[in-house]
Design a protein around this motif. Structure first.
Motif, PDB file in Angstrom:
ATOM      1  N   THR A 404       0.959  -1.336   0.053  1.00 25.34           N
ATOM      2  CA  THR A 404      -0.049  -0.081  -0.066  1.00 25.34           C
ATOM      3  C   THR A 404       0.795   1.395  -0.069  1.00 25.34           C
ATOM      4  O   THR A 404       0.623   2.310  -0.772  1.00 25.34           O
ATOM      5  CB  THR A 404      -1.125  -0.255   1.218  1.00 25.34           C
ATOM      6  OG1 THR A 404      -1.866  -1.107   1.188  1.00 25.34           O
ATOM      7  CG2 THR A 404      -2.056   1.121   1.257  1.00 25.34           C
ATOM      8  N   LEU A 405       1.951   1.192   0.781  1.00 26.47           N
ATOM      9  CA  LEU A 405       2.860   2.513   0.923  1.00 26.47           C
ATOM     10  C   LEU A 405       3.423   2.604  -0.683  1.00 26.47           C
ATOM     11  O   LEU A 405       3.728   3.641  -1.012  1.00 26.47           O
ATOM     12  CB  LEU A 405       3.944   2.156   1.991  1.00 26.47           C
ATOM     13  CG  LEU A 405       3.884   2.716   3.065  1.00 26.47           C
ATOM     14  CD1 LEU A 405       2.626   2.539   3.715  1.00 26.47           C
ATOM     15  CD2 LEU A 405       4.719   2.407   4.164  1.00 26.47           C
ATOM     16  N   GLU A 455      -8.118   5.267  -5.199  1.00 23.03           N
ATOM     17  CA  GLU A 455      -8.509   4.007  -6.238  1.00 23.03           C
ATOM     18  C   GLU A 455      -7.092   2.978  -6.255  1.00 23.03           C
ATOM     19  O   GLU A 455      -7.626   1.956  -6.221  1.00 23.03           O
ATOM     20  CB  GLU A 455      -8.428   4.678  -7.654  1.00 23.03           C
ATOM     21  CG  GLU A 455      -8.849   3.605  -8.844  1.00 23.03           C
ATOM     22  CD  GLU A 455     -10.567   3.076  -8.942  1.00 23.03           C
ATOM     23  OE1 GLU A 455     -11.203   4.175  -8.119  1.00 23.03           O
ATOM     24  OE2 GLU A 455     -10.479   2.419  -9.246  1.00 23.03           O
ATOM     25  N   ALA A 456      -6.125   3.671  -6.264  1.00 21.06           N
ATOM     26  CA  ALA A 456      -4.704   2.776  -6.180  1.00 21.06           C
ATOM     27  C   ALA A 456      -4.896   1.978  -4.723  1.00 21.06           C
ATOM     28  O   ALA A 456      -4.501   0.791  -4.901  1.00 21.06           O
ATOM     29  CB  ALA A 456      -3.693   3.764  -6.326  1.00 21.06           C
ATOM     30  N   ILE A 457      -5.066   2.744  -3.829  1.00 20.84           N
ATOM     31  CA  ILE A 457      -5.051   1.757  -2.342  1.00 20.84           C
ATOM     32  C   ILE A 457      -6.118   1.047  -2.353  1.00 20.84           C
ATOM     33  O   ILE A 457      -6.153  -0.291  -1.950  1.00 20.84           O
ATOM     34  CB  ILE A 457      -5.051   2.996  -1.223  1.00 20.84           C
ATOM     35  CG1 ILE A 457      -3.779   3.855  -1.398  1.00 20.84           C
ATOM     36  CG2 ILE A 457      -5.161   2.459   0.034  1.00 20.84           C
ATOM     37  CD1 ILE A 457      -3.890   4.891  -0.174  1.00 20.84           C
ATOM     38  N   LEU A 458      -7.284   1.454  -2.683  1.00 24.81           N
ATOM     39  CA  LEU A 458      -8.374   0.594  -2.602  1.00 24.81           C
ATOM     40  C   LEU A 458      -8.535  -0.837  -3.563  1.00 24.81           C
ATOM     41  O   LEU A 458      -8.389  -2.034  -3.265  1.00 24.81           O
ATOM     42  CB  LEU A 458      -9.767   0.809  -2.953  1.00 24.81           C
ATOM     43  CG  LEU A 458     -10.273   2.152  -1.942  1.00 24.81           C
ATOM     44  CD1 LEU A 458     -11.515   2.826  -2.479  1.00 24.81           C
ATOM     45  CD2 LEU A 458     -10.831   1.278  -0.464  1.00 24.81           C
ATOM     46  N   PHE A 461      -6.029  -3.167  -1.628  1.00 23.92           N
ATOM     47  CA  PHE A 461      -6.753  -3.908  -0.714  1.00 23.92           C
ATOM     48  C   PHE A 461      -7.193  -5.089  -1.369  1.00 23.92           C
ATOM     49  O   PHE A 461      -7.058  -6.314  -0.981  1.00 23.92           O
ATOM     50  CB  PHE A 461      -7.718  -3.247  -0.055  1.00 23.92           C
ATOM     51  CG  PHE A 461      -7.438  -2.064   0.737  1.00 23.92           C
ATOM     52  CD1 PHE A 461      -5.896  -1.867   1.220  1.00 23.92           C
ATOM     53  CD2 PHE A 461      -8.140  -1.215   1.482  1.00 23.92           C
ATOM     54  CE1 PHE A 461      -5.517  -0.764   1.762  1.00 23.92           C
ATOM     55  CE2 PHE A 461      -7.916  -0.065   2.057  1.00 23.92           C
ATOM     56  CZ  PHE A 461      -6.584   0.184   2.399  1.00 23.92           C
ATOM     57  N   ILE A 462      -7.786  -4.905  -2.634  1.00 28.52           N
ATOM     58  CA  ILE A 462      -8.739  -6.173  -3.112  1.00 28.52           C
ATOM     59  C   ILE A 462      -7.566  -6.959  -3.777  1.00 28.52           C
ATOM     60  O   ILE A 462      -7.609  -8.303  -3.457  1.00 28.52           O
ATOM     61  CB  ILE A 462      -9.456  -5.619  -4.340  1.00 28.52           C
ATOM     62  CG1 ILE A 462     -10.646  -4.759  -3.583  1.00 28.52           C
ATOM     63  CG2 ILE A 462      -9.922  -6.668  -5.261  1.00 28.52           C
ATOM     64  CD1 ILE A 462     -11.148  -3.943  -4.741  1.00 28.52           C
ATOM     65  N   THR A 463      -6.284  -6.635  -4.387  1.00 30.16           N
ATOM     66  CA  THR A 463      -5.519  -7.355  -4.889  1.00 30.16           C
ATOM     67  C   THR A 463      -4.718  -8.145  -3.710  1.00 30.16           C
ATOM     68  O   THR A 463      -4.581  -9.360  -4.084  1.00 30.16           O
ATOM     69  CB  THR A 463      -4.158  -6.699  -5.565  1.00 30.16           C
ATOM     70  OG1 THR A 463      -4.877  -5.708  -6.364  1.00 30.16           O
ATOM     71  CG2 THR A 463      -3.183  -7.552  -6.113  1.00 30.16           C
ATOM     72  N   GLN A 464      -4.689  -7.654  -2.653  1.00 34.45           N
ATOM     73  CA  GLN A 464      -3.987  -8.305  -1.460  1.00 34.45           C
ATOM     74  C   GLN A 464      -5.150  -9.260  -0.672  1.00 34.45           C
ATOM     75  O   GLN A 464      -4.768  -9.789   0.321  1.00 34.45           O
ATOM     76  CB  GLN A 464      -3.270  -7.545  -0.440  1.00 34.45           C
ATOM     77  CG  GLN A 464      -2.390  -6.602  -0.954  1.00 34.45           C
ATOM     78  CD  GLN A 464      -1.313  -7.368  -1.596  1.00 34.45           C
ATOM     79  OE1 GLN A 464      -0.895  -8.355  -1.068  1.00 34.45           O
ATOM     80  NE2 GLN A 464      -0.569  -6.853  -2.670  1.00 34.45           N
ATOM     81  N   GLY A 465      -6.278  -9.490  -1.206  1.00 32.09           N
ATOM     82  CA  GLY A 465      -7.322 -10.249  -0.560  1.00 32.09           C
ATOM     83  C   GLY A 465      -7.849  -9.792   0.679  1.00 32.09           C
ATOM     84  O   GLY A 465      -8.524 -10.497   1.270  1.00 32.09           O
ATOM     85  N   SER A 466      -7.941  -8.198   0.784  1.00 32.57           N
ATOM     86  CA  SER A 466      -8.688  -7.830   1.956  1.00 32.57           C
ATOM     87  C   SER A 466      -9.749  -6.915   1.458  1.00 32.57           C
ATOM     88  O   SER A 466     -10.305  -6.631   0.289  1.00 32.57           O
ATOM     89  CB  SER A 466      -7.684  -6.803   2.671  1.00 32.57           C
ATOM     90  OG  SER A 466      -6.732  -7.219   3.177  1.00 32.57           O
TER      91      SER A 466
END
Ligand code: FAD
Length: 502
Positions: A404-405, A455-458, A461-466
């Protein structure tokens, strides 16, 4: 022309330490003394539908129906950064045609009337939503139903049966007078309402010990156009889908939550506070993951947030000693962890950590409802603050944090604005935890850059399964990410008055 405040709270108060001011000034290239915006926007001229007021007067005290443009604007937005940035830029949301403040007895008649006239409604609690859940797409006349007058209060057998319009701070104070607590302490405590907590499925800062709002809610009363659904007041019920099940996470779609039965319990007799500095974020994750008894508050800041906290602290012998200990221990990315609990045994010193004693945890608790005011100060100086939060299992936590960072940095470089991001873990479970990302940007292209970062952060999250949120709820801003589930749920609980509101 009158103006309306669009920032958190009713007034400003936040003392920021001179060292933190200097850090912000040099990072963003600003002068703290230069105030660019007072946090207010002009109230536009709005047509007033006298006929609507006349019709509503049949059901409500006319004093409780307002066509006043100022009140209508106030009840037409929440506090997401997107909404504030839009208002600041003169991009107003749809503004409701009237604001009503019914009492509980008025609601069934009001809702039946709205349905018969195909008038849409937005239910407005404290207006602290950060996900656009108070925004709507106009499809005809729309009114805001304020829950301000829903103030039932009775306590029986460790259950508080309360009106949904109680603000958290007021309610907690009243309970405390009888030695009780509701155990729900969101950062927005002073402004958000009981109905809003249930409708957004909120989580308080001591959810590790007390549970989140779904764990505190025993029952609810929901007023819909097809009738009133009322749970019994009993410790537990197994009679299928209950009013509270419909209310939790409903975001105003399935009816007006008028009452909530909350678990309450005795105030703790003692509080224990400790803070430590750990080598790095990964050591903190490892420590939290292995906790046996999780303290009511356990909050791990990453290196960026820790650096900011240390700079926002009075320079003293203690702070100089801590800095020298960090150097001597060779901690290159030191991270602060604070813990608070009613039981001293649940606060265990992390291995290879530097003890900071009680004071950082005591200060955190003292200021816990004040921090949003720092965000207000940034807004006034041309900097946009924002937070996004999610949850992850322990196995994924470090990767979710680092990616995310990196995503934030990638977007920042690509789009060329100034900004920083920092993070902390709180709301801890045996399985994982909630992780918050706080970021601030300064840009000549505020709205577009803010959207690109979010948009990039959300997406990360989805890519990382969260999930896209642990407790703020989807609202309209995150709706596209959870659309499939929400459409299925709405099909189950279709009610024209509420389902036609976005
Ligand atoms: C500075 C700040 C800090 C925050 N900290 C936290 C936190 O620690 N934890 C957390 O979970 N959230 C937090 N939030 C988010 C927000 O405070 C919560 O979502 C809160 O629960 C919203 O309550 P509200 O009364 O302000 O609701 P509103 O913003 O008025 O409404 C939110 C949604 O609930 C619906 N709603 C409200 N009341 C009712 C009702 N009686 N019946 C049916 N629907 C209703 C509305 O229609 C809307 O969809 C924070 C927000 C801010 C601005």
């Amino acid at each position: 022309m009158p103006a309306v405040r669009v920032l958190y709270g009713t007034r400003d108060k936040y003392e920021i330490h001179p060292a933190a001011v200097r850090e912000i000034e040099s990072f963003f290239g600003i002068r703290w003394s230069d105030i660019l915006w007072d946090g207010k926007v002009q109230v536009p001229d709005l047509p007033q539908d006298k006929k609507l007021k006349e019709d509503l007067s049949g059901m409500l005290d006319p004093d409780k129906i307002s066509l006043d443009p100022q009140s209508r604007l106030i009840h037409s937005f929440g506090l997401s950064s997107n909404e504030i940035a839009g208002l600041k830029a003169g991009r107003y949301p749809e503004i409701v045609d009237a604001v009503v403040e019914p009492e509980a007895k008025d609601l069934p008649g009001l809702i039946a009337f709205l349905k018969s006239r195909k008038i849409h409604s937005i239910i407005y609690g404290g207006g602290t939503s950060v996900n656009g859940s108070l925004l709507y797409k106009r499809k005809g006349l729309t009114i805001a139903i304020s829950t301000d007058r829903l103030k039932e209060y009775r306590v029986v057998d460790n259950i508080a049966i309360v009106g949904s319009g109680w603000k958290g701070g007021e309610l907690e104070k009243k309970l405390n007078e009888s030695g009780l607590t509701a155990g729900h302490f969101p950062e927005s405590m002073l402004a958000s309402t009981v109905g809003g907590w249930v409708a957004t499925k909120a989580a308080g800062q001591e959810s590790n010990y007390y549970g989140s709002i779904e764990d505190r809610t025993i029952g609810a009363v929901v007023v819909r156009s097809d009738g009133i659904i009322r749970d019994t007041i009993s410790p537990r019920e197994s009679s299928g889908i209950m009013a509270k099940d419909i209310a939790l996470g409903s975001e105003g779609r399935y009816g007006v939550i008028t009452e909530v039965a909350l678990k309450v319990q005795s105030l703790p007799k003692k509080r224990f506070y400790r803070a430590f500095i750990l080598r790095d974020f990964e050591s903190g994750i490892d420590y939290m993951r292995k906790l046996h008894g999780i303290p009511a508050v356990v909050r791990l800041s990453d290196a960026e947030e820790t650096g900011f906290s240390l700079n926002n602290t009075e320079e003293s012998f203690g702070i100089r000693y801590v800095r020298s200990r960090i150097r001597s221990m060779g901690f290159e990315k030191p991270c602060l962890i604070i813990m608070i609990d009613n039981d001293q045994d649940r606060i265990v010193k992390p291995p290879r950590s530097i003890s900071l004693g009680r004071s950082p945890a005591v200060t955190w608790e003292r200021d816990r409802y004040e921090r949003p005011y720092l965000g207000n100060e940034l807004w006034k100086r041309g900097i946009i603050p924002d937070t996004l939060e999610t949850s992850a299992i322990w196995d994924n936590m470090a990767t979710l944090h680092s990616t995310t960072l990196l995503e934030f940095e990638r977007i920042r470089e690509e789009r060329g604005f100034r900004g920083f991001i920092m993070s902390h873990i709180s709301h801890v479970y045996d399985q994982g935890a909630c992780i918050y990302f706080t970021f601030a940007i300064m840009s000549g292209n505020e709205i577009e850059d803010l959207s690109a970062v979010r948009e990039a952060i959300l997406n990360n999250f989805i890519t990382q399964g969260s999930p896209v949120t642990h407790h703020h709820g989807p609202g309209t801003l995150m709706r596209k990410y959870v659309e499939k589930n929400m459409i299925a749920m709405q099909a189950l609980l279709m009610d024209p008055i509420f389902s036609e509101v976005e």
